[in-house]
Enzyme design. Structure first.
Site, PDB file in Angstrom:
ATOM      1  N   ASP A  35       0.856  -1.190   0.000  1.00 19.12           N
ATOM      2  CA  ASP A  35       0.000   0.000   0.000  1.00 19.12           C
ATOM      3  C   ASP A  35       0.889   1.237   0.000  1.00 19.12           C
ATOM      4  OD1 ASP A  35      -1.927   1.960   0.454  1.00 19.12           O
ATOM      5  OD2 ASP A  35      -2.028   1.549   2.612  1.00 19.12           O
ATOM      6  N   ASN A  37      -0.645   4.566  -0.488  1.00 22.33           N
ATOM      7  CA  ASN A  37      -1.406   5.780  -0.194  1.00 22.33           C
ATOM      8  C   ASN A  37      -2.070   5.769   1.181  1.00 22.33           C
ATOM      9  OD1 ASN A  37      -3.480   3.987  -0.610  1.00 22.33           O
ATOM     10  ND2 ASN A  37      -4.397   5.088  -2.335  1.00 22.33           N
ATOM     11  N   ASP A  39      -4.266   3.728   2.706  1.00 27.11           N
ATOM     12  CA  ASP A  39      -5.675   3.373   2.932  1.00 27.11           C
ATOM     13  C   ASP A  39      -5.839   1.928   3.383  1.00 27.11           C
ATOM     14  OD1 ASP A  39      -5.125   1.988   0.615  1.00 27.11           O
ATOM     15  OD2 ASP A  39      -6.777   2.839  -0.553  1.00 27.11           O
ATOM     16  N   ASP A  43      -1.911  -1.382  -3.878  1.00 24.44           N
ATOM     17  CA  ASP A  43      -2.240  -0.693  -5.117  1.00 24.44           C
ATOM     18  C   ASP A  43      -1.179  -0.963  -6.184  1.00 24.44           C
ATOM     19  OD1 ASP A  43      -0.143   1.123  -4.212  1.00 24.44           O
ATOM     20  OD2 ASP A  43      -1.688   2.029  -2.957  1.00 24.44           O
ATOM     21  N   ASP A 214      -9.316 -16.654 -15.772  1.00 19.37           N
ATOM     22  CA  ASP A 214     -10.045 -17.196 -14.636  1.00 19.37           C
ATOM     23  C   ASP A 214     -11.135 -18.154 -15.120  1.00 19.37           C
ATOM     24  OD1 ASP A 214     -10.601 -16.926 -11.670  1.00 19.37           O
ATOM     25  OD2 ASP A 214     -12.553 -16.320 -12.452  1.00 19.37           O
ATOM     26  N   GLU A 282      -7.037 -21.241 -16.131  1.00 24.63           N
ATOM     27  CA  GLU A 282      -7.325 -21.924 -14.866  1.00 24.63           C
ATOM     28  C   GLU A 282      -8.446 -22.928 -15.111  1.00 24.63           C
ATOM     29  OE1 GLU A 282      -8.915 -20.838 -10.377  1.00 24.63           O
ATOM     30  OE2 GLU A 282      -9.879 -19.984 -12.133  1.00 24.63           O
TER      31      GLU A 282
END
Length: 553
Positions: A35, A37, A39, A43, A214, A282
């Site tokens: 992270d 930023n 929060d 990211d 996926d 997958e």
């Protein structure tokens, strides 16, 4: 849909179009990597910030789990805009910066594509559900209720309950293989196929090097909506935990339909226009997984490679590994596999096999060496290179709807998704300056990057050494595999590519073992990867949970 906000990235991926064959691919789950930023959520800028770490590890490519615009009911696997970045992860410029940083270091970028279904917040679904005669009315799988008002058939959702949800706007049911907020697209409609291929083209033009697909065998459903038969043998836990009734059906009609092969050929034709790009499918198909995996990768005109849940579960034994590999090889033809022990959906393998070892660090090294010695490409999951175990979370910490539904017998996927640990002494393991979206277990901090990087004998340094060793041995990158007869819990095989020939012998047992070399197998040089096995004459002596790897004459 946010189109080309910045210029597409130029890439030299065509210089080695087969780079994916034998590649080591590192899965980044962006929410939990880094992270930047404050929060509490990872990211894209965080991935860029840690790119030098991944370069040092030696991986060939990064597989990014979904970062697209999403209501996050299934944490990004419910997409509401395929061509934009969700604000919690950044923006398209952040993605372009990551591509540039990775390519500058010779690292490829593979992104998840979740095209079997969308979020119910996607504009396509909003239009589709508005009436029975709108332009996208047939873009999703809609069906009338049975005469008594119940669902159209007996299909089940992987996440529990029926695979059908009643919609009061159309007064019909729509199909969902996962959450009710993840309606399935109707691949029988050619317009849907065209739109999804357009999505892939958007990202290919932006510079991505490939796609992890996926639930690739879930794209098509049986157009006649026939009921699935009951599973006549003991349910398998490959596709769903045993507490989930999903495993009590033989899934003949809700997935793995023959029409899928033609669509995968269309996809491959698109990627062929971008030399050096690749696909990883997958496959979740129960007892048919290896067969489906082989069918989807054979012939060089469909997927480049697939992986199944076989090694994402299974046993810590010679019999299991040998049986799995032999089954695939018998059916594969020229198909190419991609093997993984852990990912964002399953219990971390360091915990799955913990009761089978007296030395977790040694076991982690043994399994890493074995994985990177098998025929195929390799997917590593973030934190695997640190030997991270499954986090044991309290119910109040869970956010995964799958785990919340089946608690406590099945705790869901949060335990393998906790944040990456970079520094033992930093708040939240160096992942964030704020409270993370999932807790950072104390036991993970002792295995943080700064506790292992540069430390001889650590799990991280073993992974780094094995990845580097693999790159120097063509046999381990692209060679064939042939198994040697053994006794007990010994696994032995030979990899060969031209003049490069390697022997690998693994002892899974907690006792010493001996392996006598066949007359036609001559060791030239044994590799020193930190194991204790030794060769004397034609006999290899192995300690408990030991491994021998050598170049052959």
């Amino acid at each position: 849909m946010n189109q080309h906000v910045t210029a597409p990235i130029k890439t030299d991926r065509a210089s080695n179009p087969d780079w994916w064959r034998g590649a080591v691919i590192y899965q980044v789950y962006p929410r939990s990597f880094q992270d930047t930023n404050g929060d509490g959520i990872g990211d894209l800028a965080g991935v860029t910030a840690r790119i030098d770490y991944l370069q040092e590890l030696g991986i060939d490519a990064i597989w990014l789990s979904p970062f697209f615009t999403s209501p996050m009911k299934d944490f990004g696997y419910d997409v509401s805009d395929y061509c934009d970045v969700d604000p919690i992860f950044g923006n398209l410029k952040d993605f372009d910066d990551l591509i540039a940083a990775a390519h500058a270091r010779g690292i490829k970028i593979i992104i998840d594509q979740v095209i079997s279904h969308t979020s119910d917040q996607h504009p396509w679904f909003k239009e589709s559900r508005s009436s029975k005669d709108n332009p996208k009315a047939d873009w999703y799988v809609w069906a009338e209720a049975a005469p008594d008002g119940t669902a159209p058939n007996n299909w089940l959702s992987v996440f529990g309950g029926p695979a059908w949800e009643w919609d009061s706007r159309r007064c019909q049911f729509f199909m969902h293989n996962f959450l009710a907020s993840q309606p399935d697209l109707n691949f029988h409609n050619p317009d849907v196929q065209d739109a999804l291929l357009g999505v892939l083209k958007f990202w290919l033009d932006r510079g991505v090097d490939g796609f992890r697909l996926d639930t690739v065998n879930y794209y098509f459903h049986d157009a006649k909506l026939r009921n699935n038969p009951a599973m006549r043998r003991k349910p398998s836990a490959n596709d769903a935990p045993l507490v989930n009734p999903y495993g009590r059906q033989k899934h003949l009609y809700d997935k793995t339909q023959p029409e899928n092969v033609a669509f995968l050929a269309r996809m491959r034709a698109l990627l062929n226009q971008y030399p050096g790009t690749t696909t990883i499918g997958e496959v979740g198909d129960g007892e048919r997984s290896l067969e489906t995996m082989a069918a989807y990768t054979a012939g060089g005109d469909k997927l480049h490679m697939c992986y199944t849940f076989d090694l994402l579960g299974g046993e810590y034994s010679r019999d299991f590994f040998e049986r799995t590999m032999k089954t695939f090889e018998a059916r594969a033809g020229d198909g190419w596999p991609c093997w993984a022990y852990s990912n964002h959906d399953v219990k971390r393998h360091a915990s799955r096999f913990l009761d089978k070892t007296q030395d977790p660090v040694r076991q982690a090294k043994l399994l890493a060496t074995l994985l990177m010695s098998l025929r195929g490409s390799v997917c590593l999951y973030e934190g695997e290179e640190l030997g991270l175990t499954e986090a044991d979370l309290a119910f109040e910490d869970l956010v995964d709807p799958y785990g919340i539904r089946f608690w406590p017998e099945f705790k869901g996927r949060d335990g393998c998704r906790t944040p990456m640990v970079w520094s033992a002494d930093a708040p939240f393991g160096g992942f964030s300056s704020a409270k993370p979206w999932l807790p950072v277990p104390d036991e993970h901090k002792t295995r943080a990057v700064d506790q292992q990087q540069g430390v001889p004998g650590s799990v991280f340094e073993h992974y780094r050494a094995m990845i580097a060793f693999r790159k120097t041995r063509p046999a381990l990158i692209s060679g064939s595999i042939s198994f040697l007869p053994t006794r007990g819990d010994l696994l032995a095989f030979v990899r060969q590519a031209g003049a490069s020939k390697m022997l690998v012998v693994v002892n899974f047992a907690q006792k010493r073992a001996r392996f006598t070399l066949p007359a036609d197998v001559k060791v030239a040089t044994a590799a020193d990867l930190g194991f204790g096995a030794s060769l004397k004459g034609d006999v290899i002596k192995l300690g408990p949970e030991d491994l021998f790897i050598a170049d052959l004459a």
